[in-house]
Write an enzyme that holds these catalytic residues in place. Structure first.
Site, PDB file in Angstrom:
ATOM      1  N   ASP A  78     -52.329  15.198 -14.992  1.00 37.59           N
ATOM      2  CA  ASP A  78     -52.602  15.582 -15.752  1.00 37.59           C
ATOM      3  C   ASP A  78     -51.162  16.915 -16.060  1.00 37.59           C
ATOM      4  OD1 ASP A  78     -52.190  16.988 -13.059  1.00 37.59           O
ATOM      5  OD2 ASP A  78     -52.947  18.756 -13.241  1.00 37.59           O
ATOM      6  N   GLU A 140     -53.284  18.360 -10.374  1.00 41.66           N
ATOM      7  CA  GLU A 140     -51.821  18.896  -9.870  1.00 41.66           C
ATOM      8  C   GLU A 140     -51.810  20.493 -10.267  1.00 41.66           C
ATOM      9  OE1 GLU A 140     -47.921  19.036  -8.756  1.00 41.66           O
ATOM     10  OE2 GLU A 140     -48.950  18.750 -10.283  1.00 41.66           O
TER      11      GLU A 140
END
Length: 392
Positions: A78, A140
């Protein structure tokens, strides 16, 4: 016509990964599909762990002998949003200029992801004595929430590795310690009255201010205290409380009914996160009691929204030893940002942070990674493959 599958360069893989706009609020499945298909074309079996909504997935894979004791290359898929940022080029297209590769995630951390995917394929064709694994997580950027279930799922499917290299940007230095983090969504509910009779009401904004003042006092006291030996290399060397956004109130002449903010805590190794959390909850209870003495319908509620353990320097750590051997870096490096390394360490892995690029570029408009850092990362992983072959 050859049936041999194409072995993409790290640059080509990076271009493919950046083209997927995997902002944390959106799905990462098209990227995972691409990585899975690319690895499969080289005979590498991937495993997925889907989140509860089925919109995001972690991916992990293994090459080499089916034994424990290998090395994991860990990254996240991400990226942070580009909304409101002034980009010169398309954030989701890699653009080369002045020896740099621009694009969202080039530095944090699709540059390392590309290198790790490349290395796994290269390792597939090497005669490894020690296995190499790949782990790509999700979410994350919103609190490292995708890594723990991924780590648990990995251990059910793959032989457990001995060392994890988390490739967050460190300019390929061996980072052996980082701060952990805790966060609580805090909602204060007051009681509205006209501000001319504010003594009969409860202002959620002003009571929230009591918690912010407490956080400032905690920071000042920690800054003045003697640092813990594990924390003395950090800047700052103490655990910090912080509120970045606060919202509340109805009008300037009404005591605020609601106020919401996120209280975030960055914890240095050596401090006890549970003890610090207990302090905050005790202060919340103190303020809540005072509010209810004025009006019984008032409240303060807390909701945990992230919990990331610190990375603690290891004595004779396997991951650190590998990175130091490959890089020649014998310095002491710690960082104040959090990573998934602490979560791997908590699960019983030896962990270190080492990746290309500079953390100063992370999350910035016109994010970039230097081509020289990508080349250095490729050389680093070539040495790792040689090490795993048992060769000098």
């Amino acid at each position: 016509m050859s049936d041999t599958p194409e072995r993409l360069s790290p640059r080509a893989i990076l271009e493919a990964l950046v083209a997927f706009p995997t902002v944390s609020r959106d799905t990462n499945l098209p990227l995972v599909d691409w990585v899975e298909a690319y690895l499969a074309s080289h005979g590498i079996v991937s495993h997925r762990y889907l989140d509860k909504g089925g919109e995001k997935a972690a991916l992990f894979a293994h090459v080499g002998p089916d034994i424990s004791g290998g090395v994991v290359l860990s990254g996240h898929t991400d990226v942070v949003p580009v909304d409101g940022q002034d980009w010169v080029s398309d954030p989701f297209t890699v653009v080369e200029k002045d020896g740099k590769l621009f694009g969202r995630g080039t530095c944090d951390m699709k540059g390392f992801d590309a290198l790790a995917i490349w290395a796994l394929v290269e390792a597939r064709y090497a005669n490894l004595r020690t296995p190499l694994q790949l782990a790509l997580s999700y979410d994350e950027e919103i609190g490292c929430t995708g890594a723990p279930p991924m780590i648990e799922a990995m251990q059910e499917v793959l032989p457990k590795a001995s060392a994890v290299i988390v490739g967050e940007p460190s300019r390929l230095s061996a980072v052996t310690g980082h701060k952990g983090g805790l966060g609580w969504q805090t909602h204060v509910r007051g009681h509205e009255v006209h501000s001319s009779i504010m003594h009969t009401g409860v202002s959620a904004v002003m009571q929230a201010g009591e918690l912010l003042a407490w956080a400032n006092a905690q920071n000042a006291a920690a800054a003045a205290a003697e640092p813990h030996p594990l924390a003395q290399d950090f800047d700052p060397h103490w655990s910090t409380w912080h509120v970045g956004v606060i919202e509340g109130g109805t009008a300037h002449n009404i005591t605020a009914k609601d106020c919401s903010f996120a209280m975030a805590l960055r914890v240095v190794p050596g401090d006890d996160p549970a003890e610090l959390e207990a302090r905050y909850k005790a202060k919340v209870q103190e303020v809540r009691t005072a509010m209810r003495a004025v009006h019984p319908d008032t409240s303060i509620t807390l909701g945990r929204f992230f919990d990331v353990p610190p990375l603690v320097p290891e004595e004779n750590g396997a991951a650190e030893a590998i990175v130091r051997q490959l890089t020649g870096d014998n310095g002491t490096h710690v960082v104040s940002y959090a990573t998934e390394a602490g979560q791997f360490q908590e699960a019983g892995y030896s962990a270190v942070v080492c990746g290309p690029g500079d953390i100063a570029q992370a999350h910035q408009p016109n994010e970039f990674i230097e081509i020289s850092q990508m080349e250095a990362g490729e050389a680093f992983l070539r040495k790792l493959i040689t090490l795993l072959q048992g060769e000098e």
